[in-house]
Design an enzyme around this catalytic site. Structure first.
Site, PDB file in Angstrom:
ATOM      1  N   LYS A  24      25.515  70.803  24.912  1.00 47.66           N
ATOM      2  CA  LYS A  24      24.965  71.029  23.621  1.00 47.66           C
ATOM      3  C   LYS A  24      23.586  70.802  23.255  1.00 47.66           C
ATOM      4  O   LYS A  24      22.671  71.426  22.726  1.00 47.66           O
ATOM      5  CB  LYS A  24      25.849  70.471  22.416  1.00 47.66           C
ATOM      6  CG  LYS A  24      25.419  70.276  20.854  1.00 47.66           C
ATOM      7  CD  LYS A  24      26.326  69.379  20.219  1.00 47.66           C
ATOM      8  CE  LYS A  24      25.592  68.640  18.864  1.00 47.66           C
ATOM      9  NZ  LYS A  24      24.589  67.616  19.210  1.00 47.66           N
ATOM     10  N   ASN A  25      23.286  69.465  23.705  1.00 47.33           N
ATOM     11  CA  ASN A  25      21.908  68.985  23.300  1.00 47.33           C
ATOM     12  C   ASN A  25      20.824  69.390  24.086  1.00 47.33           C
ATOM     13  O   ASN A  25      19.741  69.155  23.637  1.00 47.33           O
ATOM     14  CB  ASN A  25      22.235  67.503  23.267  1.00 47.33           C
ATOM     15  CG  ASN A  25      22.744  66.845  22.242  1.00 47.33           C
ATOM     16  OD1 ASN A  25      23.114  67.591  20.992  1.00 47.33           O
ATOM     17  ND2 ASN A  25      23.101  65.600  22.075  1.00 47.33           N
ATOM     18  N   ARG A  94      20.719  68.987  12.558  1.00 46.05           N
ATOM     19  CA  ARG A  94      19.716  67.931  12.963  1.00 46.05           C
ATOM     20  C   ARG A  94      18.619  69.029  14.039  1.00 46.05           C
ATOM     21  O   ARG A  94      17.400  68.660  13.815  1.00 46.05           O
ATOM     22  CB  ARG A  94      20.145  66.960  13.830  1.00 46.05           C
ATOM     23  CG  ARG A  94      19.499  66.244  14.255  1.00 46.05           C
ATOM     24  CD  ARG A  94      19.062  64.728  13.208  1.00 46.05           C
ATOM     25  NE  ARG A  94      17.995  63.919  13.717  1.00 46.05           N
ATOM     26  CZ  ARG A  94      17.269  63.488  12.561  1.00 46.05           C
ATOM     27  NH1 ARG A  94      17.250  63.822  11.671  1.00 46.05           N
ATOM     28  NH2 ARG A  94      16.136  62.511  13.313  1.00 46.05           N
ATOM     29  N   CYS A 118      24.234  65.038  11.730  1.00 44.89           N
ATOM     30  CA  CYS A 118      25.786  63.920  11.598  1.00 44.89           C
ATOM     31  C   CYS A 118      24.780  62.818  10.672  1.00 44.89           C
ATOM     32  O   CYS A 118      23.782  62.371  10.967  1.00 44.89           O
ATOM     33  CB  CYS A 118      26.080  63.495  12.908  1.00 44.89           C
ATOM     34  SG  CYS A 118      27.163  64.740  13.614  1.00 44.89           S
ATOM     35  N   ARG A 123      17.794  58.720  10.015  1.00 44.87           N
ATOM     36  CA  ARG A 123      17.200  59.382  11.146  1.00 44.87           C
ATOM     37  C   ARG A 123      15.688  60.306  10.965  1.00 44.87           C
ATOM     38  O   ARG A 123      15.823  61.329  11.087  1.00 44.87           O
ATOM     39  CB  ARG A 123      18.298  60.507  11.492  1.00 44.87           C
ATOM     40  CG  ARG A 123      19.707  60.015  12.016  1.00 44.87           C
ATOM     41  CD  ARG A 123      20.668  61.051  12.268  1.00 44.87           C
ATOM     42  NE  ARG A 123      20.590  61.563  13.762  1.00 44.87           N
ATOM     43  CZ  ARG A 123      21.260  62.472  14.298  1.00 44.87           C
ATOM     44  NH1 ARG A 123      22.031  63.019  13.560  1.00 44.87           N
ATOM     45  NH2 ARG A 123      21.008  62.879  15.343  1.00 44.87           N
ATOM     46  N   GLN A 127       8.051  60.151  14.702  1.00 37.17           N
ATOM     47  CA  GLN A 127       7.400  60.319  15.954  1.00 37.17           C
ATOM     48  C   GLN A 127       7.198  61.706  16.354  1.00 37.17           C
ATOM     49  O   GLN A 127       6.300  62.016  17.000  1.00 37.17           O
ATOM     50  CB  GLN A 127       8.540  59.648  17.094  1.00 37.17           C
ATOM     51  CG  GLN A 127       8.804  58.073  16.811  1.00 37.17           C
ATOM     52  CD  GLN A 127       7.360  57.280  16.831  1.00 37.17           C
ATOM     53  OE1 GLN A 127       6.812  57.294  17.713  1.00 37.17           O
ATOM     54  NE2 GLN A 127       7.371  56.591  15.511  1.00 37.17           N
ATOM     55  N   ASP A 309      26.610  58.768  21.934  1.00 41.45           N
ATOM     56  CA  ASP A 309      27.312  59.402  21.817  1.00 41.45           C
ATOM     57  C   ASP A 309      28.919  59.621  22.347  1.00 41.45           C
ATOM     58  O   ASP A 309      29.778  60.099  21.920  1.00 41.45           O
ATOM     59  CB  ASP A 309      26.854  60.883  22.190  1.00 41.45           C
ATOM     60  CG  ASP A 309      25.541  61.348  21.589  1.00 41.45           C
ATOM     61  OD1 ASP A 309      25.320  60.769  20.313  1.00 41.45           O
ATOM     62  OD2 ASP A 309      24.725  62.179  22.134  1.00 41.45           O
ATOM     63  N   ILE A 331      21.317  52.372  19.014  1.00 44.78           N
ATOM     64  CA  ILE A 331      20.709  53.390  18.671  1.00 44.78           C
ATOM     65  C   ILE A 331      20.825  53.807  17.457  1.00 44.78           C
ATOM     66  O   ILE A 331      19.710  53.943  16.688  1.00 44.78           O
ATOM     67  CB  ILE A 331      20.977  54.650  19.849  1.00 44.78           C
ATOM     68  CG1 ILE A 331      21.426  54.143  21.222  1.00 44.78           C
ATOM     69  CG2 ILE A 331      20.064  55.904  19.464  1.00 44.78           C
ATOM     70  CD1 ILE A 331      19.786  54.129  21.911  1.00 44.78           C
ATOM     71  N   ARG A 402      31.117  71.709  15.631  1.00 44.03           N
ATOM     72  CA  ARG A 402      29.905  71.842  16.012  1.00 44.03           C
ATOM     73  C   ARG A 402      29.521  71.488  17.543  1.00 44.03           C
ATOM     74  O   ARG A 402      28.371  71.627  17.798  1.00 44.03           O
ATOM     75  CB  ARG A 402      29.011  70.913  14.996  1.00 44.03           C
ATOM     76  CG  ARG A 402      28.908  71.308  13.679  1.00 44.03           C
ATOM     77  CD  ARG A 402      27.776  70.394  12.803  1.00 44.03           C
ATOM     78  NE  ARG A 402      26.566  70.012  13.592  1.00 44.03           N
ATOM     79  CZ  ARG A 402      26.202  69.129  13.539  1.00 44.03           C
ATOM     80  NH1 ARG A 402      26.387  68.067  12.741  1.00 44.03           N
ATOM     81  NH2 ARG A 402      25.134  68.915  14.503  1.00 44.03           N
TER      82      ARG A 402
HETATM   83  N1  EPU Z   1      13.971  57.840  15.789  1.00 44.89           N
HETATM   84  C1  EPU Z   1      13.051  57.381  14.680  1.00 44.89           C
HETATM   85  N2  EPU Z   1      12.016  58.056  14.604  1.00 44.89           N
HETATM   86  C2  EPU Z   1      11.835  59.331  15.158  1.00 44.89           C
HETATM   87  C3  EPU Z   1      12.767  59.833  16.106  1.00 44.89           C
HETATM   88  C4  EPU Z   1      14.065  59.104  16.291  1.00 44.89           C
HETATM   89  O1  EPU Z   1      12.858  56.333  14.081  1.00 44.89           O
HETATM   90  O2  EPU Z   1      10.878  60.166  14.788  1.00 44.89           O
HETATM   91  C5  EPU Z   1      15.034  56.805  15.953  1.00 44.89           C
HETATM   92  C6  EPU Z   1      16.355  57.244  15.546  1.00 44.89           C
HETATM   93  O3  EPU Z   1      16.668  57.113  14.159  1.00 44.89           O
HETATM   94  C7  EPU Z   1      17.348  56.553  16.484  1.00 44.89           C
HETATM   95  C8  EPU Z   1      16.543  56.523  17.877  1.00 44.89           C
HETATM   96  O4  EPU Z   1      14.984  56.728  17.263  1.00 44.89           O
HETATM   97  O5  EPU Z   1      17.559  55.270  15.959  1.00 44.89           O
HETATM   98  C9  EPU Z   1      16.839  57.531  18.701  1.00 44.89           C
HETATM   99  O6  EPU Z   1      16.722  58.849  18.282  1.00 44.89           O
HETATM  100  P1  EPU Z   1      16.502  60.179  19.213  1.00 44.89           P
HETATM  101  O7  EPU Z   1      15.346  60.891  18.454  1.00 44.89           O
HETATM  102  O8  EPU Z   1      16.518  59.966  20.362  1.00 44.89           O
HETATM  103  O9  EPU Z   1      17.779  61.045  18.611  1.00 44.89           O
HETATM  104  P2  EPU Z   1      17.793  62.620  18.164  1.00 44.89           P
HETATM  105  O10 EPU Z   1      16.998  63.408  19.314  1.00 44.89           O
HETATM  106  O11 EPU Z   1      17.744  62.883  17.022  1.00 44.89           O
HETATM  107  C10 EPU Z   1      19.534  63.152  20.106  1.00 44.89           C
HETATM  108  C11 EPU Z   1      20.972  63.552  20.098  1.00 44.89           C
HETATM  109  C12 EPU Z   1      22.022  62.887  19.488  1.00 44.89           C
HETATM  110  C13 EPU Z   1      22.025  61.609  20.251  1.00 44.89           C
HETATM  111  C14 EPU Z   1      20.688  61.002  20.310  1.00 44.89           C
HETATM  112  C15 EPU Z   1      20.417  59.740  21.070  1.00 44.89           C
HETATM  113  C16 EPU Z   1      20.348  66.092  19.836  1.00 44.89           C
HETATM  114  C17 EPU Z   1      20.269  67.420  18.936  1.00 44.89           C
HETATM  115  N3  EPU Z   1      21.085  64.968  19.313  1.00 44.89           N
HETATM  116  O12 EPU Z   1      19.273  62.817  18.709  1.00 44.89           O
HETATM  117  O13 EPU Z   1      23.303  63.347  19.587  1.00 44.89           O
HETATM  118  O14 EPU Z   1      22.903  60.494  19.747  1.00 44.89           O
HETATM  119  O15 EPU Z   1      19.698  62.124  20.789  1.00 44.89           O
HETATM  120  O16 EPU Z   1      20.886  59.917  22.427  1.00 44.89           O
HETATM  121  O17 EPU Z   1      19.970  66.096  21.083  1.00 44.89           O
HETATM  122  C18 EPU Z   1      25.468  63.807  19.226  1.00 44.89           C
HETATM  123  O18 EPU Z   1      25.378  64.886  20.048  1.00 44.89           O
HETATM  124  O19 EPU Z   1      26.654  63.617  18.489  1.00 44.89           O
HETATM  125  C19 EPU Z   1      24.252  63.525  18.613  1.00 44.89           C
HETATM  126  C20 EPU Z   1      24.133  62.597  17.490  1.00 44.89           C
END
Ligand code: EPU
Length: 423
Positions: A24-25, A94, A118, A123, A127, A309, A331, A402
């Site tokens: 998915k991701n 997201r 979610c 979130r 960055q 996850d 995380i 999802r």
């Molecule tokens: N963060 C920030 N600022 C940013 C980006 C991230 O503070 O600009 C923080 C987030 O709040 C979090 C940490 O950095 O505390 C890591 O976030 P990351 O950006 O890695 O998460 P994401 O890209 O939004 C993806 C997956 C998530 C998974 C996380 C961590 C997708 C669409 N989502 O989210 O997947 O938990 O990486 O591995 O790729 C899921 O599949 O259930 C899911 C939530």
């Protein structure tokens, strides 16, 4: 108003095989990335989930021709047009934020709604924004519902991420593929999905190097062509079925996994006492579950550490252990919405969202009415329902759909007493 619910009569022993879908991701980043191609792209191995359908329909909003047929997607960008995407489709997931990086890369301009996803606590996407700005973009955040991102020219830059972010790493990579010169992302995420997106972009003719390390380099190229690409297996879906098999499997074989991608979970399950055979060559795992598990502590970390996850899906197994287990979520410290639902099922679990910790004690679960607040909480509740005595009814299952292809069908085939109803 009726809504679909999932019902489970717990206590069945599962047996057989299940085949894991594409990640998915990865898919939710690669689908937006297809708009960078000038030509036709054929993707294979997509998961059959609602997030994929939503992203495909966002491509169509840009006048891109698509044909989604099960695991396969054909994309033809010949008639692509830049259009604002400030709609509720963007808010429904997201990963729609990847349309920002891809559209910025292709058009140097986009207007797009703010991403949803979610509810795991705050979130932010600061960055991502920092990266776009470093590449030369200006961001107008004056609207409460959408964002305008525009660059006269995109140029390579050195970007140091303040925290390791999967989304920011991928989004900056998407925006930088056409930037003039070299972009270096330091403190980049090393998740397999980041590598998958880089491999996809390289299949289009991009020049992305060292994905999977913390220093990722992108040399900008003028154009990208079409390609055919196979998405990697979903390590979180695989991990979820590994937890299911450990919780109530007699002998369950999980096909289409990359053993390396689930190593942190495999090690933890072995520590619990789960009987696991990993076949690296055949890319499968066979798990024989039992009931005598040892308590373990879990700390979620960025890859290759224990995936956040899988923190919720492994929790029901900890009720089966012979002592208290301690979970630390680094995380998303607020990723504990499953806790109150598990308490309704009789679980002895306490979470402190201010510290991102939970204590989980041995418990016998009883069926109850519970709510899936988010995707992985939903997976956790399914596993809890499978081991509970009596019937569990899970509401808000759209979150589960999802991210998990045909989960009810797969579990039925393994012997679970599970069905859906309109409630
Ligand atoms: N963060 C920030 N600022 C940013 C980006 C991230 O503070 O600009 C923080 C987030 O709040 C979090 C940490 O950095 O505390 C890591 O976030 P990351 O950006 O890695 O998460 P994401 O890209 O939004 C993806 C997956 C998530 C998974 C996380 C961590 C997708 C669409 N989502 O989210 O997947 O938990 O990486 O591995 O790729 C899921 O599949 O259930 C899911 C939530």
């Amino acid at each position: 108003m009726t809504q679909e619910v999932i019902k489970i009569r717990g206590g069945q022993t599962l047996n057989g095989e299940v085949t894991i879908s594409g990640a998915k991701n990865s898919a939710v980043a690669i689908i937006p990335a297809t708009l960078l191609a000038q030509g036709q792209v054929k993707l294979d191995g997509l998961p059959q989930i609602s997030d994929v359908e939503t992203l495909v329909s966002l491509l169509e909003d840009l006048n891109i021709k698509t044909n989604l047929d099960g695991k396969r997607l054909d994309v033809d960008t010949t008639d692509i047009q830049n259009a604002p995407l400030p709609n509720n489709k963007v808010e429904s997931l997201r990963a729609s934020y990847y349309m920002m990086g891809a559209m910025l890369g292709r058009f140097k301009k986009c207007v797009i709604g703010l991403p949803g996803g979610c509810p795991l606590g705050p979130r932010p996407i600061d960055q991502h924004i920092k990266g776009f700005k470093a590449l030369g973009a200006e961001i107008d955040e004056s609207s409460e519902t959408s964002m305008k991102i525009e660059a006269k020219e995109l140029h390579g830059a050195n970007i140091f991420l303040d925290m390791v972010s999967v989304g920011a790493t991928i989004n900056i990579m998407l925006a930088a593929v056409h930037a003039k010169g070299q972009t270096i992302i330091e403190n980049a995420a090393k998740e397999p999905e980041v590598v998958d997106v880089a491999n996809f972009l390289n299949s289009l003719g991009a020049d992305v190097k060292d994905a999977g390390t913390s220093t990722l380099k992108i040399n900008g190229v003028e154009t990208l062509h079409g390609s055919e690409y196979q998405i990697i297996p979903d390590r979180i879906e695989a991990g979820t079925y590994m937890c299911i098999a450990a919780a109530c499997g007699k002998e369950v074989t999980i096909n289409n996994i990359v053993p390396k991608h689930v190593e942190a979970l495999t090690v933890k399950l072995k520590e619990l006492g789960v009987d696991i055979d990993i076949n690296d060559d055949a890319e499968k795992a066979t798990i024989r579950g039992h009931k005598d598990y040892k308590n373990v502590d879990i700390k979620t970390l960025v890859y290759p550490g224990f995936a956040t996850d899988l923190q919720q899906p492994i929790t029901p197994l900890l009720f089966m252990a012979d002592g208290p287990s301690f979970v630390t979520e680094t995380i998303y410290p607020a990723r504990f919405k499953h806790v109150d639902e598990l308490k309704n099922m009789g679980a002895d679990i306490e979470a402190d969202m201010s510290t991102g910790t939970a204590t989980i004690k041995p418990s016998s679960l009883q069926g109850a009415d519970v709510y899936a607040s988010d995707l992985r909480a939903g997976a956790c509740l399914i596993i809890a329902g499978l081991i509970a005595e009596g019937v569990t009814t899970i509401y808000k299952v759209k979150h589960i759909y999802r991210g998990y292809t045909d989960i009810v069908k797969h579990l039925k085939e393994l012997g679970a007493d599970i069905w859906t109803e309109q409630a």
